[in-house]
Design an enzyme around this catalytic site. Structure first.
Site, short mmCIF file in Angstrom:
data_model
loop_
_atom_site.label_atom_id
_atom_site.label_comp_id
_atom_site.label_asym_id
_atom_site.label_seq_id
_atom_site.Cartn_x
_atom_site.Cartn_y
_atom_site.Cartn_z
N HIS A 1 -6.22 -5.98 -1.63
CA HIS A 1 -5.30 -4.87 -1.40
C HIS A 1 -4.24 -5.39 -0.43
CE1 HIS A 1 -3.87 -0.77 -1.23
NE2 HIS A 1 -3.94 -0.78 0.08
N ASP B 1 -7.62 -3.24 -7.54
CA ASP B 1 -7.19 -2.91 -6.18
C ASP B 1 -8.30 -2.17 -5.43
OD1 ASP B 1 -4.65 -2.39 -4.32
OD2 ASP B 1 -5.90 -0.60 -4.37
N SER C 1 0.84 -1.20 0.00
CA SER C 1 0.00 0.00 0.00
C SER C 1 0.89 1.26 0.00
CB SER C 1 -0.94 -0.05 1.21
OG SER C 1 -1.95 0.91 1.08
#
Ligand SMILES: *[C@@H]1O[C@H](CO)[C@@H](O)[C@H](O)[C@H]1NC(C)=O
Ligand SMILES: *[C@@H]1O[C@H](CO)[C@@H](O)[C@H](O)[C@H]1NC(C)=O
Ligand SMILES: *[C@@H]1O[C@H](CO)[C@@H](O)[C@H](O)[C@H]1NC(C)=O
Ligand SMILES: *[C@@H]1O[C@H](CO)[C@@H](O)[C@H](O)[C@H]1NC(C)=O
Ligand SMILES: *[C@@H]1O[C@H](CO)[C@@H](O)[C@H](O)[C@H]1NC(C)=O
Length: 262
Positions: A208, A140, A43
Site C-alpha cells: 500500500h 492493495d 492512499s
C-alpha cells in the site's frame, strides 16, 4: 492502517480550502513559471489527486507539461465478502459528512444513477483530461483489510491468518483475492486499451503506497514488472520515452515484492 482513515478525515474535511491555499502559496514561489509538473499522492492522497488534477492543470501555464499520478488511490467500488457495499457506504457517509458532493465532476455525476459513485476513480477517470498514471497493487492491503474483508464482514475471524500472512490463505480465500484483482483489471480495461497518454503499473504485491519510499521506488531490489522498477515506468511515461502500461501476473508469481504482509 487506521492512520489512513485519519488521513482521509483530517485532510479532506477542509480539503478544498487547504488545496486552494497551498496552490495560491506555491504559485508566486515559482509554480507559476513551471514548465513541468507532476501532482501525486498516496492512499487518501492518491484518491484526492483525482479530484484536483484538472484544476491543477488549469492553474499552471498553458505551456507546462502537467501530469498526475495516483499511488494506491484506486479505491474500488467493491462489495465485501458478504456482498455488502461496505466501501460505497463508507464513502457515501464521508461525502455527506464533508459536503463534497458538489465538488465531484459534473460530467460524471450527471451520467450516473448514483452520482456519488463519482467519488470512485473507476467512474471519474474517464472525465479527467490530464494525462494520468495509475500505480496500484492489485491486492492493495488497505482495500483488502477495510473494503474486501472488513472486520464487520468476518465476525468469526476466518480471515485473520490470511490477512496477516497470504501464505496461510485457503484456496477459497485466494480465489476471492484473485476476484478482487480481476475487478480492478476490469475497471481499468478501457483506460488500459484506449488512454493514449495514460500510464499503468499494477503489480501483485501485498502493499500500500510504493512511490514514496526509495525501497519500493528505485532500489536494486525494488519491485519490478517486466524487469522495470516503478521509477523507470513512471519516468518512461512522464518523459514520453515509452508507453508504460504493465500488469503483473497473479499472486504468487512475483518474487520482487516488498510485502507489508509476510
Ligand atoms: C480550482 O479550484 C478552486 C477551488 O475550488 C477554484 O477557486 C479555482 O477557480 C479553480 N481554478 C481553476 C483555474 O479552475
Ligand atoms: C464536460 O462537460 C463540458 C460541458 O458540457 C464539456 O465542455 C467538456 O468537454 C466535458 N469534459 C469531459 C472530460 O468530458
Ligand atoms: C452490511 O452493512 C451494514 C451497514 O454498513 C451493516 O449494518 C450490516 O450489519 C452489514 N451486514 C453484514 C452481513 O455484514
Ligand atoms: C533487468 O534490468 C537490469 C537493470 O535494470 C539489468 O541489469 C538486467 O539484465 C535485466 N534483466 C533482464 C532479464 O532483462
Ligand atoms: C519500450 O517498451 C517496449 C516494451 O516494454 C520495449 O521492448 C522497448 O525496448 C522499450 N523502448 C525503449 C526505448 O525503452
Amino acid at each position: 492502517m487506521e492512520l489512513h482513515l485519519l488521513e482521509i478525515l483530517c485532510f479532506t474535511i477542509k480539503g478544498q480550502r487547504i488545496w486552494h491555499a497551498i496552490i495560491l502559496d506555491l504559485l508566486p514561489k515559482g509554480l507559476n513559471l513551471a514548465n513541468k509538473a507532476l501532482l501525486s499522492g498516496c492512499s487518501a492522497g492518491g484518491l484526492a489527486t483525482f479530484f484536483h488534477c484538472d484544476n491543477f492543470t488549469r492553474t499552471l501555464p498553458k505551456t507546462a507539461t502537467v501530469k498526475c499520478l495516483s499511488d494506491a488511490g484506486f479505491f474500488l467500488d467493491v462489495r465485501d465478502v458478504t456482498l455488502n457495499h461496505t466501501a460505497r457506504v463508507f464513502y457515501e457517509n464521508l461525502i455527506n459528512l464533508q459536503g463534497i458532493g458538489k465538488y465531484l465532476d459534473k460530467n460524471c455525476t450527471s451520467s450516473r444513477y448514483y452520482p456519488h459513485q463519482c467519488f470512485f476513480p473507476q467512474y471519474s477517470l474517464a472525465y479527467i483530461a490530464t494525462p494520468y498514471f495509475i500505480l496500484n497493487s492489485v491486492y492493495d492491503v488497505y482495500q483488502f483489510h477495510h473494503h474486501l474483508v472488513p472486520p464487520s464482514a468476518d465476525l468469526h475471524g476466518y480471515w485473520n491468518h490470511c490477512k496477516i500472512r497470504p501464505t496461510s490463505c485457503t484456496p477459497n480465500q485466494i480465489r476471492i483475492l484473485q476476484g478482487f484483482r480481476s475487478q480492478m483489471l476490469r475497471d481499468l480495461t478501457f483506460f488500459y486499451g484506449f488512454s493514449k497518454r495514460g500510464g499503468l503499473y499494477l503489480n501483485s504485491c501485498f502493499a500500500h503506497c510504493q512511490s514514496e519510499s526509495q525501497d519500493t521506488w528505485f532500489a536494486p531490489d525494488s519491485p519490478r514488472v517486466n524487469n522495470k522498477t516503478i521509477a523507470e515506468a513512471v519516468g518512461d511515461w512522464y518523459f514520453g520515452r515509452n508507453v508504460t502500461k504493465v500488469v503483473d501476473c497473479p499472486y504468487p508469481c512475483d518474487n520482487t515484492c516488498h510485502n507489508l504482509l509476510s
